[in-house]
Write a protein that holds these residues in place. Structure first.
Motif, PDB file in Angstrom:
ATOM      1  N   TYR A  69     -47.521 -11.019 -25.377  1.00 57.12           N
ATOM      2  CA  TYR A  69     -47.014  -9.963 -24.504  1.00 57.12           C
ATOM      3  C   TYR A  69     -47.145 -10.450 -23.072  1.00 57.12           C
ATOM      4  O   TYR A  69     -48.252 -10.675 -22.599  1.00 57.12           O
ATOM      5  CB  TYR A  69     -47.818  -8.676 -24.670  1.00 57.12           C
ATOM      6  N   ASP A 107     -41.205  -6.240 -28.457  1.00 52.28           N
ATOM      7  CA  ASP A 107     -40.189  -5.193 -28.493  1.00 52.28           C
ATOM      8  C   ASP A 107     -39.511  -5.107 -29.867  1.00 52.28           C
ATOM      9  O   ASP A 107     -39.348  -4.034 -30.426  1.00 52.28           O
ATOM     10  CB  ASP A 107     -39.152  -5.526 -27.412  1.00 52.28           C
ATOM     11  N   GLY A 114     -34.606  -3.583 -24.592  1.00 52.12           N
ATOM     12  CA  GLY A 114     -35.689  -2.604 -24.671  1.00 52.12           C
ATOM     13  C   GLY A 114     -36.620  -2.768 -23.480  1.00 52.12           C
ATOM     14  O   GLY A 114     -36.203  -2.657 -22.335  1.00 52.12           O
ATOM     15  N   THR A 134     -34.048  -8.823 -27.051  1.00 52.48           N
ATOM     16  CA  THR A 134     -35.346  -8.253 -27.352  1.00 52.48           C
ATOM     17  C   THR A 134     -36.377  -9.370 -27.394  1.00 52.48           C
ATOM     18  O   THR A 134     -36.044 -10.536 -27.192  1.00 52.48           O
ATOM     19  CB  THR A 134     -35.274  -7.455 -28.684  1.00 52.48           C
ATOM     20  N   SER A 142     -36.269  -8.222 -21.704  1.00 56.17           N
ATOM     21  CA  SER A 142     -35.388  -7.057 -21.633  1.00 56.17           C
ATOM     22  C   SER A 142     -34.802  -6.830 -20.244  1.00 56.17           C
ATOM     23  O   SER A 142     -33.954  -5.958 -20.066  1.00 56.17           O
ATOM     24  CB  SER A 142     -36.127  -5.815 -22.121  1.00 56.17           C
ATOM     25  N   HIS A 200     -38.742   1.025 -25.109  1.00 54.79           N
ATOM     26  CA  HIS A 200     -39.399  -0.002 -25.904  1.00 54.79           C
ATOM     27  C   HIS A 200     -39.020   0.035 -27.389  1.00 54.79           C
ATOM     28  O   HIS A 200     -39.306   1.011 -28.094  1.00 54.79           O
ATOM     29  CB  HIS A 200     -40.908   0.180 -25.746  1.00 54.79           C
ATOM     30  N   GLY A 201     -38.352  -1.009 -27.834  1.00 55.58           N
ATOM     31  CA  GLY A 201     -38.086  -1.181 -29.265  1.00 55.58           C
ATOM     32  C   GLY A 201     -36.812  -0.557 -29.779  1.00 55.58           C
ATOM     33  O   GLY A 201     -36.431  -0.781 -30.931  1.00 55.58           O
ATOM     34  N   GLY A 237     -39.829  -5.275 -21.831  1.00 58.36           N
ATOM     35  CA  GLY A 237     -40.490  -6.577 -21.901  1.00 58.36           C
ATOM     36  C   GLY A 237     -39.815  -7.509 -20.918  1.00 58.36           C
ATOM     37  O   GLY A 237     -38.807  -7.141 -20.303  1.00 58.36           O
TER      38      GLY A 237
END
Lengths: 347, 623
Positions: free
Chosen positions: A134, A105, A58, A101, A63, A78-79, A60
């Motif tokens: 984060y 995420d 995703g 992930t 990712s 994202h996600g 991050g």
């Protein structure tokens, strides 16, 4: 797909064979480097055909992972990686599909997809890099940040209780659940190989240190003595002289190793996996009980694409569809609108 | 049963209405089917509330079904009904205005009880207030008649009364001289597992038919067009046509179809019908939300299937981030938006065309993609095949804009000869492995002369690559934050979509002169339609042409890119009017693309234009 002769001859065997030509762009000292190395070694050790592995991620820090492995990769939004992976697996069940992930995420914006992929037992392997912060957006509280943590978005301390990722995974219906630390080379090998060999939804939480925004998130006082390494068929010895046991009410406790009825770890036991996952409330709440690592759960259940396939019939191609629609009429094969009726009426 | 009916080489409009639980949609569909079977052209308009069963007898719970059937081409479901069948006072209240002056009103007088009148908020019996010039009222004691006809039956009173819809259907069958064999056969088949319901419905139908015969309730016969071998034997709704078209497209491309969908009105029927067609190359996936629906389809496309998702406005809004990803990845994807009245939840069962701007522009960044709109229920079949063809052959997401009127409306359909359709050719990357010398790097963003990149699916040896939503370096696809490269990629993405216009039939024109004979300002008025406004506009323009007006009709099928030649057509008319079910989204597009003084004729009432509304605009504009 039949393996060609060349591919058998050329099958790569070392970590280097699975490194892509992309420059790795994580911060110096990031825990992600160790996981990447162990992942590439794992691919080498299982003799993976690189064209048959897909890594979906995703958004991050974690990712970016798929760019660095020489197999197929999809760095998405994202996600949503578990939902994309579900689609990949539906389209081609022969592929080995990994999801990479993180705690933001996977457990914040994408927690819904994570839960549904697990409850459907989609045959994918989800690696959740948990650094409790984060990182890519530069240091805000994440869903796994401990209560009270001071971050740039929580200057007065984080007010929210953290998510316990492995408990969520077990309760969602994952069929393989493990936890491991980025620095634990042998643990990563065992868990990644276990996930690779599992048929069904595998979930691996990786405690991963972020040296920039949340350094030492996992360095609790006397942490080594409180780490509990789960091994199938073995009792759970803590502090050399104590064993983990459960009371008649199912409450975990530590007892003297000698004379106690020992709990012997059985990853096929979902109820005990649940109890183990909650030993320390996700490694945050109860410092008197150990943090479990290793494979908590491994059970075999019907996987998602098999459920879908079971309902399927043999397709008859275009001919079968033609039969279903009815014989073509005339040469038009069009909606009446397409015909020249309009012009006839005007004439 | 041959009663001589006056023949009119014409058409008729019938509207059934009643409570949501009265089986109105069922009888409407059966009557439409019979009209098609006997050789008429038909257009239908199911008109029902979003609530499943609002309180019985309330105006909120009224469900209606209107159809127009005719000897010749029928373009719309008709403006006003020749015959209105109202099963209760609430239905009369909400539908009476849809009956034309001098039309026939049939009601179940047994349903006009004091309580029911009060529920519909009538102070007095409305039937008494209708004067003879407004409508010919035929009150029929339907409930009493069917109870009487079935007095020997063991069936419960309640079950018998549920067959009132079949009684009403019998009446209308007689009025229009319809043959009964097929409906009886259909009842026998449909209710084979419930013999009691079969008997009751059959008997109710025949009782209604016989009653109308006794009363000599004669409307007129709408004869079939001259029978030839192109007479369709079935009707098709827009949603059915989309489902079947998707299967056809996947098989024309020799790909698996993976349909990811989250339930939403009025698109859910596509999921329902595809789920029934599951096969070893047709996969349906009811996702956990709209985002998972589209992202699973993107995943499927990445892995080499035809990924498709379908939704309506609110779902489309949720999908927009993923659509941007699909634009960036340059993967095939078909996204169907069955538009409904918005904004927000709006009126879920009512039609609108107000998602055009969202389809064209509703993504972050510069994210162009092709947009196509079918013009009629049957046209959905071809439009979705075209959407899939462009998606697969040009490696791009494509949006198909349907709407609630097309989705639920039906028309006769001639199944095409599938073998005669052009195959769809995916541009798969080939395996790159050359023994030990596997050093030739694969370039996922190398393009052909149409600017199309290769579709390198996992499993292809030697073509391993990672792509994503980050900007990619032209050709090799590596992450790039270089400004010059971003300019190149942005231009390339736009140019790639614009080049499609050379290879599709993106509009058609009908006017007082042939397209090739048009000269500057040679005509007075051009009407432009897209999507479901086609029927009403086409009919009104045909009438105007017959009145010798210098008028034209431009219908747009591809809404992006706009076809070459449109500008010349626009400039051939003094005035341009665009009837659309929004406040001028296509109008603004034409104004801005072609600097033409196009005016919008907006209609935001949740129903399609009537041709009378178009005609009156034509009259007030050019006489």
């Amino acid at each position: 797909m039949e393996p060609s002769i060349q591919s058998v001859v050329a099958r790569p065997k070392t970590r280097k064979d699975y490194q892509s030509d992309q420059e790795v762009r994580w911060c110096p000292g990031c825990g992600d480097y160790a996981v990447l190395a162990q992942f590439q070694k794992m691919l080498a050790s299982i003799g993976a055909r690189k064209e048959d592995h897909v890594i979906v991620s995703g958004i991050g820090c974690s990712s970016r992972f798929p760019y660095y492995v020489d197999c197929y990769g999809l760095h998405s939004i994202h996600g949503r990686a578990p939902a994309i992976a579900t689609g990949i697996k539906l389209a081609n069940p022969r592929l080995t599909v990994w999801v990479v992930t993180g705690d933001g995420d996977g457990l914040s914006i994408g927690i819904g997809h994570l839960l549904h992929a697990l409850r459907r037992n989609v045959d994918i392997k989800i690696l959740l890099f948990n650094n409790r912060i984060y990182g890519l957006t530069k240091g805000q509280a994440s869903p796994t940040s401990p209560a009270g943590l001071t971050t740039r978005s929580t200057p007065a301390g984080n007010g929210d209780a953290p998510v316990n990722a492995i408990q969520l995974a077990i309760d969602s219906g994952a069929t393989f659940v493990a936890r491991v630390r980025d620095t634990d080379t042998s643990g990563l090998k065992e868990v990644l190989e276990g996930a690779a060999g599992h048929r069904g939804a595998a979930f691996v939480e990786i405690y991963q240190n972020c040296p920039v925004f949340n350094d030492g998130a996992f360095n609790k006082p006397n942490e080594t003595s409180f780490a509990l390494y789960l091994k199938a068929g073995q009792s759970l010895i803590v502090n050399d002289d104590e064993v983990l046991a459960f009371t008649s009410k199912g409450e975990p406790c530590l007892r003297a190793a000698r004379g106690s009825r020992k709990y012997v770890h059985d990853p096929a036991d979902r109820l005990n996996a649940r109890r183990l996952a909650n030993l320390d409330g996700g490694g945050l709440n109860d410092a008197s009980l150990p943090v479990p690592f290793g494979i908590l759960l491994k059970v075999d259940e019907t996987v998602h694409h098999d459920t879908v396939r079971r309902e399927r019939r043999k397709s008859g191609g275009l001919e079968a569809l033609q039969q279903r629609l009815g014989a073509p009429i005339g040469s038009q094969g069009e909606s009446k609108i397409e015909s020249d009726l309009d012009m006839r009426r005007i004439a | 049963m041959t009663t001589a009916l006056p023949q009119r080489d014409d058409s008729a409009v019938v509207r059934f209405c009643g409570d949501s639980g009265d089986g109105i949609q069922l009888v409407g569909n059966r009557f439409s089917h019979e009209a098609v079977r006997s050789g008429n052209d038909v257009a239908t308009f199911p008109d029902f509330p979003a609530e499943i069963r609002a309180p019985a007898g309330s105006t909120a719970g009224v469900s209606a079904f209107q159809l127009q059937f005719g000897t010749d081409r029928v373009y719309t479901h008709g403006d006003q009904a020749d015959v209105l069948v109202a099963m209760n006072p609430a239905a009369l209240k909400t539908n009476f205005a849809r009956l034309k002056d001098g039309g026939v009103l049939i009601v179940d007088s047994d349903a006009f009880t004091r309580k029911a009148l009060a529920q519909a908020k009538y102070d007095d019996d409305p039937l008494k207030a209708i004067n003879a010039s407004r409508a010919r009222v035929i009150p029929i004691s339907m409930s009493a008649l069917i109870l009487e006809a079935m007095r020997e039956s063991d069936a419960k009173r309640r079950d018998i009364l549920r067959s009132r819809n079949f009684f009403a259907l019998g009446v209308v069958y007689f009025m229009f001289g319809r043959d009964c064999d097929d409906i009886i056969e259909w009842i026998n088949t449909k209710f084979v597992s419930d013999p009691l319901a079969m008997t009751i419905n059959r008997q109710a139908f025949m009782t209604g038919y016989a009653y109308a015969e006794t009363l000599e309730l004669i409307a007129w016969k709408v004869p079939a067009a001259v029978q030839d071998n192109s007479t369709p034997q079935r009707t098709i709704t827009g949603n059915e046509a989309l489902s079947l078209g998707l299967i056809a497209a996947a098989r024309l491309a020799d790909l698996d179809l993976v349909f990811g969908c989250y339930p939403i009105t009025p698109a859910s029927d596509i999921l329902h019908s595809l789920a029934r067609e599951r096969d070893d190359d047709i996969v349906t996936f009811q996702a956990e939300d709209e985002i998972a629906a589209i992202t699973s389809a993107i995943g499927a496309s990445y892995a080499g299937a035809l990924g498709v998702t379908a939704t309506s406005g609110p779902g489309m809004a949720l999908k927009s981030e993923a659509l941007g990803l699909a634009v960036s990845l340059e993967l095939p994807l078909v996204v169907i938006n069955v538009q409904r009245a918005g904004p927000s939840t709006g009126m879920p069962t009512r039609t609108e065309q107000s998602d055009l701007d969202m389809a064209l522009f509703g993504r972050s960044g510069e994210a162009p993609l092709p947009v196509i709109a079918p013009r009629s229920p049957a046209d959905c079949f071809h439009a979705v095949i075209e959407a899939a063809r462009i998606a697969i052959e040009r490696m791009t997401p494509v949006i198909l804009l349907s709407d609630a009127a097309l989705a639920n409306g039906a028309e006769p359909w001639c199944p095409p000869d599938l073998a005669a359709l052009q195959p769809i050719r995916p541009g798969f990357a080939k395996s790159q492995l050359n023994g030990e010398n596997n050093n030739t790097a694969f370039h996922p963003y190398a393009r052909d002369d149409r600017l199309v990149r290769p579709w390198a699916i996992p499993g292809t040896e030697g073509a391993q690559h990672c792509i994503g939503g980050l900007e990619k370096s032209a050709i090799d696809g590596a992450i790039s934050y270089d400004g010059d490269n971003h300019q190149v990629m942005t231009d390339m993405r736009l140019d790639k979509i614009n080049r499609i216009r050379h290879d599709v039939r993106s509009f058609d024109f009908l006017g007082h002169q042939n397209e090739k004979d048009l000269t500057a300002r040679c005509g007075q008025l051009l009407l432009v339609s897209w999507g479901s406004t086609f029927g009403a506009v086409r009919r009104a323009v045909l009438e105007a042409i017959n009145r010798r007006l210098a008028i034209g009709h431009l219908h747009l099928s591809w809404l992006n890119p706009l076809g070459e030649g449109i500008e010349r057509i626009l400039n051939s008319f003094e005035k341009v009017i665009v009837p659309e079910h929004n406040q001028g989204q296509m109008t603004r597009r034409l104004r801005c693309e072609y600097l033409v003084d196009a005016k919008v004729l907006p209609l935001m009432k949740g129903r399609p234009f009537s041709h009378a509304e178009i005609t009156s605009t034509i009259r007030s504009t050019i006489g």
